[in-house]
Each structure stands twice: as C-alpha cells, then as structure tokens.
Design a protein around this motif. Structure first.
Motif, PDB file in Angstrom:
ATOM      1  N   TYR A  20      -3.759   0.760  -2.859  1.00 35.22           N
ATOM      2  CA  TYR A  20      -2.954  -0.392  -3.229  1.00 35.22           C
ATOM      3  C   TYR A  20      -2.012   0.083  -4.328  1.00 35.22           C
ATOM      4  O   TYR A  20      -2.391   0.911  -5.164  1.00 35.22           O
ATOM      5  CB  TYR A  20      -3.856  -1.537  -3.703  1.00 35.22           C
ATOM      6  N   GLU A  21      -0.782  -0.377  -4.326  1.00 33.72           N
ATOM      7  CA  GLU A  21       0.255   0.123  -5.230  1.00 33.72           C
ATOM      8  C   GLU A  21      -0.206   0.216  -6.691  1.00 33.72           C
ATOM      9  O   GLU A  21       0.079   1.195  -7.379  1.00 33.72           O
ATOM     10  CB  GLU A  21       1.499  -0.751  -5.115  1.00 33.72           C
ATOM     11  N   ASP A  22      -0.910  -0.777  -7.175  1.00 30.58           N
ATOM     12  CA  ASP A  22      -1.369  -0.778  -8.568  1.00 30.58           C
ATOM     13  C   ASP A  22      -2.526   0.189  -8.818  1.00 30.58           C
ATOM     14  O   ASP A  22      -2.883   0.444  -9.969  1.00 30.58           O
ATOM     15  CB  ASP A  22      -1.806  -2.179  -8.999  1.00 30.58           C
ATOM     16  N   ASP A  23      -3.132   0.717  -7.754  1.00 28.93           N
ATOM     17  CA  ASP A  23      -4.313   1.574  -7.886  1.00 28.93           C
ATOM     18  C   ASP A  23      -4.042   3.045  -7.605  1.00 28.93           C
ATOM     19  O   ASP A  23      -4.976   3.847  -7.553  1.00 28.93           O
ATOM     20  CB  ASP A  23      -5.418   1.078  -6.945  1.00 28.93           C
ATOM     21  N   TYR A  39       0.847  -1.185   0.000  1.00 28.66           N
ATOM     22  CA  TYR A  39       0.000   0.000   0.000  1.00 28.66           C
ATOM     23  C   TYR A  39       0.888   1.243   0.000  1.00 28.66           C
ATOM     24  O   TYR A  39       2.028   1.213   0.453  1.00 28.66           O
ATOM     25  CB  TYR A  39      -0.938  -0.016   1.207  1.00 28.66           C
ATOM     26  N   VAL A  40       0.336   2.340  -0.523  1.00 26.21           N
ATOM     27  CA  VAL A  40       1.066   3.588  -0.695  1.00 26.21           C
ATOM     28  C   VAL A  40       0.219   4.727  -0.148  1.00 26.21           C
ATOM     29  O   VAL A  40      -0.993   4.752  -0.352  1.00 26.21           O
ATOM     30  CB  VAL A  40       1.355   3.828  -2.202  1.00 26.21           C
ATOM     31  N   ILE A  41       0.866   5.661   0.525  1.00 25.26           N
ATOM     32  CA  ILE A  41       0.185   6.865   0.983  1.00 25.26           C
ATOM     33  C   ILE A  41       0.521   7.976   0.000  1.00 25.26           C
ATOM     34  O   ILE A  41       1.687   8.182  -0.336  1.00 25.26           O
ATOM     35  CB  ILE A  41       0.600   7.232   2.417  1.00 25.26           C
ATOM     36  N   PRO A  66      12.424  13.910  -0.366  1.00 27.55           N
ATOM     37  CA  PRO A  66      12.574  15.213  -1.020  1.00 27.55           C
ATOM     38  C   PRO A  66      11.380  15.605  -1.890  1.00 27.55           C
ATOM     39  O   PRO A  66      10.994  16.774  -1.931  1.00 27.55           O
ATOM     40  CB  PRO A  66      13.845  15.061  -1.860  1.00 27.55           C
ATOM     41  N   PHE A  67      10.768  14.654  -2.582  1.00 28.12           N
ATOM     42  CA  PHE A  67       9.592  14.953  -3.398  1.00 28.12           C
ATOM     43  C   PHE A  67       8.469  15.528  -2.534  1.00 28.12           C
ATOM     44  O   PHE A  67       7.806  16.490  -2.907  1.00 28.12           O
ATOM     45  CB  PHE A  67       9.114  13.698  -4.141  1.00 28.12           C
ATOM     46  N   TRP A 112      -0.738  10.976  -8.818  1.00 26.74           N
ATOM     47  CA  TRP A 112      -0.021  10.784  -7.566  1.00 26.74           C
ATOM     48  C   TRP A 112       1.015   9.664  -7.656  1.00 26.74           C
ATOM     49  O   TRP A 112       1.569   9.231  -6.640  1.00 26.74           O
ATOM     50  CB  TRP A 112      -0.991  10.521  -6.428  1.00 26.74           C
ATOM     51  N   ALA A 113       1.313   9.198  -8.845  1.00 28.38           N
ATOM     52  CA  ALA A 113       2.276   8.109  -9.035  1.00 28.38           C
ATOM     53  C   ALA A 113       3.629   8.375  -8.375  1.00 28.38           C
ATOM     54  O   ALA A 113       4.229   7.445  -7.831  1.00 28.38           O
ATOM     55  CB  ALA A 113       2.451   7.824 -10.524  1.00 28.38           C
ATOM     56  N   PRO A 114       4.159   9.605  -8.354  1.00 26.25           N
ATOM     57  CA  PRO A 114       5.453   9.836  -7.698  1.00 26.25           C
ATOM     58  C   PRO A 114       5.454   9.485  -6.202  1.00 26.25           C
ATOM     59  O   PRO A 114       6.517   9.269  -5.620  1.00 26.25           O
ATOM     60  CB  PRO A 114       5.711  11.331  -7.910  1.00 26.25           C
ATOM     61  N   TYR A 115       4.294   9.410  -5.594  1.00 21.51           N
ATOM     62  CA  TYR A 115       4.242   9.062  -4.174  1.00 21.51           C
ATOM     63  C   TYR A 115       4.599   7.599  -3.925  1.00 21.51           C
ATOM     64  O   TYR A 115       5.036   7.239  -2.830  1.00 21.51           O
ATOM     65  CB  TYR A 115       2.870   9.399  -3.570  1.00 21.51           C
TER      66      TYR A 115
END
Length: 106
Positions: A57-60, A3-5, A96-97, A65-68
């Motif tokens: 979820y990473e694929d979603d 998962y990604v925030i 840094p982003f 917001w892909a750079p996150y």
C-alpha cells in the motif's frame, strides 16, 4: 492512495498479481510490473499473491524502496490511462529509475 510495486519485482515478473487484479491495472514493462495509480481501486487482491512480496500500500512502502512509488506513477506519463493493461500488452520500456537498476543474478 494506491498500491505500489517495488524492488523485489525487478527482473522477476511473476505476473500472479496481473491474474488476480479485477480491474486490469497492472502493466508489464521490460523489467518489472507497474500499478496504474488512477486505475487501481485499492482492493488489495494483488498484494497477497505476489511471491516476492513486492506490492505495498502506498503509505507502507519501505523507506529504502520509496523511489518506486514515483516510478510507478512516472511510468504512465506518456501512456496516460488506457483503461486496462490487456488493451496495450507489454510495454517496451521501464521507468528510468528501474531501467538503471543493476540486473539481478539468476
């Protein structure tokens, strides 16, 4: 996969996800929270409790917001895998982003 925030968490830091995470893999930076990609067990418990819908979820992760996804991985370059966020507490940095994103108005 993990998962990604993403962007909605920047300058919000609600932390409901931290309390819900059974493996303690959500770490606090200065401006947002980060999910450790090697410690996350993909249970999804964090996603529905996020009040700003910042967890994907990473694929979603939405394209804008892909750079996150990379920011969530790169945040742990120096830290490594300490085996739980509660062991290290708040980390006085951001990827840094994330650090260069404009501040959100309150």
């Amino acid at each position: 996969m993990t998962y990604v925030i993403a962007e909605p968490c920047v300058d919000v830091l609600d932390k409901a996800c931290i309390e819900e995470c059974p493996v303690d893999c959500i770490y606090e930076g200065n401006r947002m929270l980060y999910i450790h990609p090697d410690e996350c067990v993909d249970c999804g418990a964090c996603e529905p409790v996020c009040p700003v819908e910042a967890i994907f979820y990473e694929d979603d992760v939405p394209d804008e917001w892909a750079p996150y996804t990379k920011a969530n991985v790169d945040f742990f370059d120096e830290l490594g895998s300490p085996g739980g966020a509660s062991k290290v507490g708040k980390i006085d940095k951001d990827d840094p982003f994330v650090a260069e994103q404009p501040a959100k108005e309150e």
